[in-house]
Design a protein around this motif. Structure first.
Motif, PDB file in Angstrom:
ATOM      1  N   GLU A  12       0.840  -1.190   0.000  1.00  0.00           N
ATOM      2  CA  GLU A  12       0.000   0.000   0.000  1.00  0.00           C
ATOM      3  C   GLU A  12       0.885   1.253   0.000  1.00  0.00           C
ATOM      4  OE1 GLU A  12      -3.438   0.261   0.041  1.00  0.00           O
ATOM      5  OE2 GLU A  12      -3.473  -1.912  -0.280  1.00  0.00           O
ATOM      6  N   PHE A  13       0.366   2.340  -0.550  1.00  0.00           N
ATOM      7  CA  PHE A  13       1.077   3.607  -0.512  1.00  0.00           C
ATOM      8  C   PHE A  13       0.796   4.274   0.822  1.00  0.00           C
ATOM      9  CE2 PHE A  13       1.370   3.096  -5.074  1.00  0.00           C
ATOM     10  CZ  PHE A  13       2.566   3.704  -5.380  1.00  0.00           C
ATOM     11  N   THR A  14       1.845   4.632   1.539  1.00  0.00           N
ATOM     12  CA  THR A  14       1.694   5.322   2.816  1.00  0.00           C
ATOM     13  C   THR A  14       1.582   6.824   2.555  1.00  0.00           C
ATOM     14  OG1 THR A  14       4.090   5.539   3.075  1.00  0.00           O
ATOM     15  CG2 THR A  14       3.060   3.585   4.035  1.00  0.00           C
ATOM     16  N   LYS A  15       1.294   7.576   3.603  1.00  0.00           N
ATOM     17  CA  LYS A  15       1.204   9.033   3.461  1.00  0.00           C
ATOM     18  C   LYS A  15       2.547   9.620   3.042  1.00  0.00           C
ATOM     19  CE  LYS A  15      -2.635   9.878   6.566  1.00  0.00           C
ATOM     20  NZ  LYS A  15      -3.109  10.550   7.784  1.00  0.00           N
ATOM     21  N   SER A  16       3.631   9.044   3.543  1.00  0.00           N
ATOM     22  CA  SER A  16       4.960   9.540   3.176  1.00  0.00           C
ATOM     23  C   SER A  16       5.280   9.228   1.710  1.00  0.00           C
ATOM     24  CB  SER A  16       6.033   8.949   4.088  1.00  0.00           C
ATOM     25  OG  SER A  16       6.074   7.550   3.969  1.00  0.00           O
ATOM     26  N   ASP A  17       4.772   8.090   1.205  1.00  0.00           N
ATOM     27  CA  ASP A  17       4.951   7.757  -0.211  1.00  0.00           C
ATOM     28  C   ASP A  17       4.243   8.773  -1.103  1.00  0.00           C
ATOM     29  OD1 ASP A  17       6.484   5.483   0.270  1.00  0.00           O
ATOM     30  OD2 ASP A  17       4.745   4.132   0.223  1.00  0.00           O
ATOM     31  N   VAL A  18       3.028   9.136  -0.713  1.00  0.00           N
ATOM     32  CA  VAL A  18       2.248  10.119  -1.476  1.00  0.00           C
ATOM     33  C   VAL A  18       2.953  11.471  -1.450  1.00  0.00           C
ATOM     34  CG1 VAL A  18       0.054  11.361  -1.597  1.00  0.00           C
ATOM     35  CG2 VAL A  18       0.065   8.916  -1.095  1.00  0.00           C
ATOM     36  N   LYS A  19       3.505  11.830  -0.292  1.00  0.00           N
ATOM     37  CA  LYS A  19       4.239  13.086  -0.153  1.00  0.00           C
ATOM     38  C   LYS A  19       5.456  13.091  -1.080  1.00  0.00           C
ATOM     39  CE  LYS A  19       4.180  15.498   4.046  1.00  0.00           C
ATOM     40  NZ  LYS A  19       4.574  15.675   5.437  1.00  0.00           N
ATOM     41  N   GLU A  20       6.126  11.936  -1.156  1.00  0.00           N
ATOM     42  CA  GLU A  20       7.297  11.788  -2.010  1.00  0.00           C
ATOM     43  C   GLU A  20       6.927  11.923  -3.487  1.00  0.00           C
ATOM     44  OE1 GLU A  20      10.857   8.541  -2.806  1.00  0.00           O
ATOM     45  OE2 GLU A  20       9.556   8.282  -1.060  1.00  0.00           O
TER      46      GLU A  20
END
Length: 60
Positions: A12-20
């Motif tokens: 799953e994409f985490t919030k930090s992944d989305v931020k990246e």
């Protein structure tokens, strides 16, 4: 003897992944480079960006 299939592991994409992804989009980083840093396939961040409505896949 048949080869064993590689098991697909979905992360799953985490919030930090989305931020990246958002940061890379702003910096106009090529998708190949984004995929390598995130250790994902090329299509994975591209699809996530599409769902978020973020432009991704800049050619320089």
């Amino acid at each position: 003897m048949a080869k064993k299939m590689k098991k697909i592991v979905r992360r799953e994409f985490t919030k930090s992944d989305v931020k990246e992804i958002r940061a890379h989009s702003k910096a106009k980083t090529p998708v190949v480079k984004i995929a390598k840093t995130m250790k994902r396939s090329v299509g994975s961040p591209r699809q996530k960006a599409l769902k978020l409505g973020i432009p991704l896949g800049h050619m320089r």
